[in-house]
Every structure is written in structure tokens, then in C-alpha cells.
Write a protein that holds these residues in place. Structure first.
Motif, short mmCIF file in Angstrom:
data_model
loop_
_atom_site.label_atom_id
_atom_site.label_comp_id
_atom_site.label_asym_id
_atom_site.label_seq_id
_atom_site.Cartn_x
_atom_site.Cartn_y
_atom_site.Cartn_z
N SER A 162 0.82 -1.22 0.00
CA SER A 162 0.00 0.00 0.00
C SER A 162 0.85 1.26 0.00
CB SER A 162 -0.94 0.00 1.22
OG SER A 162 -1.85 -1.07 1.14
N TRP A 163 2.06 1.19 0.58
CA TRP A 163 2.89 2.39 0.66
C TRP A 163 3.37 2.85 -0.72
CZ3 TRP A 163 7.77 1.89 -1.29
CH2 TRP A 163 8.32 0.62 -1.33
N LEU A 164 3.17 2.00 -1.75
CA LEU A 164 3.57 2.38 -3.10
C LEU A 164 2.54 3.29 -3.78
CD1 LEU A 164 5.00 -1.00 -4.43
CD2 LEU A 164 6.29 1.08 -3.94
N VAL A 165 1.36 3.43 -3.17
CA VAL A 165 0.31 4.24 -3.79
C VAL A 165 0.76 5.69 -3.94
CG1 VAL A 165 -2.02 5.18 -3.50
CG2 VAL A 165 -1.57 2.76 -3.01
N LYS A 166 1.34 6.26 -2.88
CA LYS A 166 1.76 7.66 -2.93
C LYS A 166 2.84 7.90 -3.99
CE LYS A 166 3.02 11.55 0.04
NZ LYS A 166 3.31 11.98 1.44
N PRO A 167 3.90 7.06 -4.06
CA PRO A 167 4.87 7.24 -5.14
C PRO A 167 4.25 7.11 -6.53
CG PRO A 167 5.79 5.86 -3.43
CD PRO A 167 4.35 6.05 -3.09
N MET A 168 3.25 6.23 -6.66
CA MET A 168 2.59 6.08 -7.95
C MET A 168 1.88 7.35 -8.34
SD MET A 168 2.24 3.87 -10.39
CE MET A 168 1.98 4.89 -11.84
N TRP A 169 1.20 7.98 -7.39
CA TRP A 169 0.53 9.25 -7.68
C TRP A 169 1.56 10.31 -8.09
CZ3 TRP A 169 -4.03 9.97 -9.22
CH2 TRP A 169 -5.13 9.32 -8.68
N MET A 170 2.74 10.28 -7.47
CA MET A 170 3.79 11.25 -7.82
C MET A 170 4.24 11.05 -9.27
SD MET A 170 5.99 11.22 -4.27
CE MET A 170 7.24 12.36 -4.90
N ILE A 171 4.37 9.79 -9.69
CA ILE A 171 4.76 9.50 -11.06
C ILE A 171 3.69 9.97 -12.04
CG2 ILE A 171 5.18 7.64 -12.72
CD1 ILE A 171 6.47 6.07 -10.39
N ILE A 172 2.43 9.70 -11.69
CA ILE A 172 1.32 10.11 -12.56
C ILE A 172 1.29 11.64 -12.67
CG2 ILE A 172 -1.21 10.20 -12.72
CD1 ILE A 172 -1.22 7.39 -11.43
N LYS A 173 1.51 12.34 -11.56
CA LYS A 173 1.54 13.80 -11.60
C LYS A 173 2.67 14.31 -12.48
CE LYS A 173 -0.55 14.56 -7.04
NZ LYS A 173 -0.33 15.07 -5.67
N PHE A 174 3.84 13.69 -12.35
CA PHE A 174 4.99 14.10 -13.17
C PHE A 174 4.66 13.98 -14.65
CE2 PHE A 174 8.55 12.50 -15.72
CZ PHE A 174 9.38 13.63 -15.70
N LEU A 175 4.08 12.86 -15.03
CA LEU A 175 3.77 12.61 -16.44
C LEU A 175 2.72 13.57 -16.97
CD1 LEU A 175 3.69 8.70 -16.41
CD2 LEU A 175 5.40 10.13 -17.54
N HIS A 176 1.65 13.71 -16.24
CA HIS A 176 0.51 14.46 -16.78
C HIS A 176 0.69 15.97 -16.65
CE1 HIS A 176 -2.14 11.12 -17.91
NE2 HIS A 176 -1.44 10.48 -16.98
N ARG A 177 1.53 16.41 -15.74
CA ARG A 177 1.85 17.84 -15.72
C ARG A 177 2.79 18.21 -16.87
NH1 ARG A 177 2.39 18.96 -9.14
NH2 ARG A 177 0.17 18.56 -8.71
N ALA A 178 3.52 17.22 -17.35
CA ALA A 178 4.39 17.45 -18.50
C ALA A 178 3.62 17.38 -19.82
CB ALA A 178 5.53 16.42 -18.52
N ALA A 179 2.42 16.75 -19.77
CA ALA A 179 1.60 16.62 -20.98
C ALA A 179 0.86 17.92 -21.25
CB ALA A 179 0.63 15.47 -20.82
N ASP A 180 0.45 18.09 -22.48
CA ASP A 180 -0.31 19.29 -22.86
C ASP A 180 -1.80 19.09 -22.67
OD1 ASP A 180 1.93 20.99 -23.94
OD2 ASP A 180 2.19 19.19 -25.16
N LEU A 181 -2.25 17.83 -22.63
CA LEU A 181 -3.66 17.53 -22.39
C LEU A 181 -3.77 16.10 -21.88
CD1 LEU A 181 -6.43 19.05 -22.88
CD2 LEU A 181 -6.71 17.53 -24.85
N THR A 182 -4.69 15.87 -20.94
CA THR A 182 -4.95 14.54 -20.40
C THR A 182 -6.36 14.13 -20.79
OG1 THR A 182 -3.42 14.69 -18.54
CG2 THR A 182 -5.28 13.19 -18.30
N LEU A 183 -6.49 12.97 -21.39
CA LEU A 183 -7.80 12.43 -21.75
C LEU A 183 -8.16 11.29 -20.81
CD1 LEU A 183 -7.45 12.29 -25.66
CD2 LEU A 183 -8.46 14.10 -24.25
N VAL A 184 -9.37 11.30 -20.32
CA VAL A 184 -9.86 10.25 -19.42
C VAL A 184 -11.16 9.68 -19.98
CG1 VAL A 184 -8.76 11.20 -17.36
CG2 VAL A 184 -11.06 11.95 -17.98
N PRO A 185 -11.48 8.42 -19.65
CA PRO A 185 -12.66 7.79 -20.25
C PRO A 185 -13.99 8.10 -19.56
CG PRO A 185 -11.46 6.20 -18.97
CD PRO A 185 -10.66 7.47 -18.93
#
Length: 356
Positions: A79-102
Motif C-alpha cells: 500500500s505504501w507504493l500508492v503515494k509514489p505512484m501518484w507522484m509518477i502520474i503527476k509528473f507525467l501528466h503535468r508534462a503533458a499538454d492535455l490529459t484524456l480520461v474515459p
């Protein structure tokens, strides 16, 4: 476009190779192709390669978020990996110009986690191939296969990846209460051996992966499509089942309620409260008891999915969402260049013209 990149096996799915998708040859191929925009699927390993290429080539990048990994992590690992995963997702999507979700449900989750700016998160309603998934593919031989040669028995089907996060163990509790029914699992995944053990001695069939016309026949040959998963970002298999003309009974979670909204419950499909056996059975039993009801709901479901054609979905992403990404990219680039322009302004002044 051709190019190779080294791969390694996924820790959770040994038969699934992972790759960064970044090598001199791949970079060269993309550069020669001269894309106007790059579209990457997130989260994943390849998205890092796509991001590097986009930044090196100064090209807008769109990321579509398909798998809600933070929800899956506690079921597979620590479970402690959840927070690092959110950090990775934030890094990626803040670098993106647009995020698409379903779905709006996933958009809400990303906004609450402050993954990126709210105005850079857009809904991408994916389409369904209504020709490949059609009631005409109902097939007696396939029904024999899925029911283990008992085609007259009620047949429940589930299509999708067999993973622990899909809550498929819940179906054992349901089938215990439906002794006359049969169930078929179409798909594969790391949880399959355990699920086969759970259903040992019961009227359950595991087909493994099916593709093409066989998959179309499997959908259309069931009586009910049952989806217990609570973590679907959209639920494409639900759309495919509806397009195939069979009633869907699914957990009221993730993106599913956007496919079967409240005003259409009981008309195009049925939703039940997650892990609620009695609520689930209250939706299944009437369907299994009435062929007429199954036909009415299946027909309405088929008509509803005609709104989700690929043509409309593709037109929206090409004409609206890609253009939005390019606009955000240009705005960001202009903001980054502004300090440089300010510093160079004294040297770039137009010479004064004397009209005297």
C-alpha cells in the motif's frame, strides 16, 4: 514506421513485455515522420519514451489515462507504493499538454489528486465497433462450448482480463445461489489459476483469450453479461456486450454508471451496489426467468451503443481535443519564451526612422 527497443517482462504479467520505446532508431523514425502531435497511453513504461521524444522534438503531447493503477496497487503489492505512484502520474501528466480520461468519475479522481490543471483534463468517450459486436453473431456451437454442452441452461458470461482487482471471486458467491446457471470466463490473466481453483467442481468454463469472430460469438451467445469490477475507468467490455444485444448486470462503480446512467437503469442494463449479493441477484434472477425481458433490454442496449460509434469518437478527438492540446502547448511555449524575449528586447528594437 519501424524501430526497435529493448524490452523486459512485466513483474505481474510475465508474458507481457515492457519497453521504454526509446532508442536512436525510434527517435530518428519519429523525427523523420514529423508528427504534429504525439498521443501516449498512461500510465505505463512507454509513456516515458513518448514524453522524451515529444520534448526533444518540441511537439505537443497528449496522454490518455486508461488504467487506475493507484487502486490496483494495494491488491497486488504494498500500500505504501500508492503515494509514489501518484507522484509518477503527476509528473507525467503535468508534462503533458492535455490529459484524456474515459469518464467523469476518473476525471474527478485526477482533479482531487491534483494530477494536473482541471482545464487540461478532458473526457474521451471511446467508441465500440458495432459491426464486430452484433447480435447476429449468436451461435449455437459457441453456446455449446461456453455452457459445457448444456445450451438450454441459463448462461452468464464475463469477458476481460482475469486479475484479482476485477473482484471475480464475487461471482462464486453469486453462482452458489444460481445452481441452474452456467458461467463462462472469456479472457486470461494472472488470477486465472486461483479463479479456476475457486470454481473447481462448478459449471464454469474458462476459454482463455478469444479474438475476432470467436469473441463476437462469445458475447452474443450468452444470456447475461456480469461485471463485478469496481475499478473500471470506462468498461469497454460493457459497451461490447451491450452492442452484442445481451443485458448487462454490472457494479455501480468507476465509469460504468456513465454507460448505464440512472435514467436508463432497468432499460438498457442493470447496476448493483458493489459486493452486494442480494442486490446483484435481484437484477439477475428476473432476467434469467424471462426471455422476453432479456430480449427487450438487449435490444435497447444495442440501440444505446449506436451512440458510441468510432466515427464520432475519432472526429471529436481529432477536431477538438488535439486542437486543444496544440493550443495549450503554444501557450506554454510562449510563456517560457517571454523572459528571453524581455531580455533581448533592447537589442531587437526597430531602428528609428527620421521623416524630416
Amino acid at each position: 514506421m519501424r524501430g526497435r527497443s529493448r524490452s523486459f517482462p512485466c513483474p505481474l504479467y510475465k508474458n507481457v513485455p515492457l519497453s521504454l520505446a526509446f532508442s536512436p532508431r525510434i527517435f530518428s523514425e519519429v523525427a523523420n515522420f514529423k508528427p504534429d502531435i504525439i498521443h501516449a497511453s498512461s500510465p505505463g513504461i512507454m509513456v516515458f519514451g513518448a514524453l522524451m521524444i515529444a520534448k526533444l522534438l518540441s511537439v505537443p503531447i497528449v496522454m490518455s489515462y486508461h488504467t487506475h493503477v493507484p487502486i490496483y496497487i494495494p491488491r497486488y503489492t504494498f500500500s505504501w507504493l500508492v503515494k509514489p505512484m501518484w507522484m509518477i502520474i503527476k509528473f507525467l501528466h503535468r508534462a503533458a499538454d492535455l490529459t484524456l480520461v474515459p469518464s467523469t468519475a476518473i476525471a474527478r479522481d485526477l482533479q482531487e489528486a491534483r494530477v494536473t490543471a482541471a482545464n487540461k483534463i478532458r473526457i474521451w468517450n471511446k467508441g465500440v465497433d458495432s459491426e464486430s459486436f452484433h447480435p447476429r453473431f449468436r451461435n449455437h456451437e459457441m453456446r455449446l462450448r461456453l455452457s459445457n454442452n448444456e445450451p438450454d441452461k441459463p448462461l452468464i458470461i464475463h469477458v476481460g482480463r482475469i486479475g484479482v482487482e476485477k473482484s471475480l471471486d464475487f461471482l462464486k458467491l453469486i453462482m452458489d445461489r444460481l445452481p441452474e446457471a452456467r458461467i463462462a470466463f472469456i479472457g486470461d490473466g494472472p488470477y486465472r489459476p486461483e479463479l479456476e481453483r475457486i470454481f473447481s467442481g462448478m459449471p464454469a468454463v474458462f476459454t482463455g483469450m478469444l479474438q475476432g469472430e470467436e469473441l463476437s460469438q462469445a458475447y452474443a451467445s450468452g444470456d447475461i453479461f456480469l461485471m463485478p469490477s469496481e475499478s473500471e475507468t470506462l468498461g469497454l467490455v460493457v459497451l461490447e456486450a451491450m452492442s452484442s444485444g445481451i443485458p448487462v448486470v454490472a457494479a455501480r462503480a468507476g465509469g460504468i454508471p456513465e454507460i448505464i446512467p440512472e435514467d436508463l437503469e432497468g432499460k438498457t442494463g442493470f447496476l448493483f451496489n458493489p459486493r452486494d449479493i442480494e442486490d446483484c441477484l435481484s437484477k439477475i434472477v428476473p432476467l434469467l426467468s424471462s426471455r422476453e425481458l432479456r430480449e427487450v433490454v438487449g435490444k435497447a442496449a444495442r440501440e444505446e451503443t449506436e451512440k458510441y460509434g468510432w466515427k464520432a469518437a475519432t472526429s471529436k478527438i481529432r477536431n477538438e481535443q488535439y486542437n486543444a492540446a496544440i493550443w495549450f502547448w503554444r501557450k506554454k511555449r510562449a510563456q517560457m519564451l517571454r523572459p528571453v524575449q524581455w531580455l533581448l528586447r533592447p537589442f531587437l528594437r526597430s531602428p528609428e526612422i527620421n521623416y524630416g
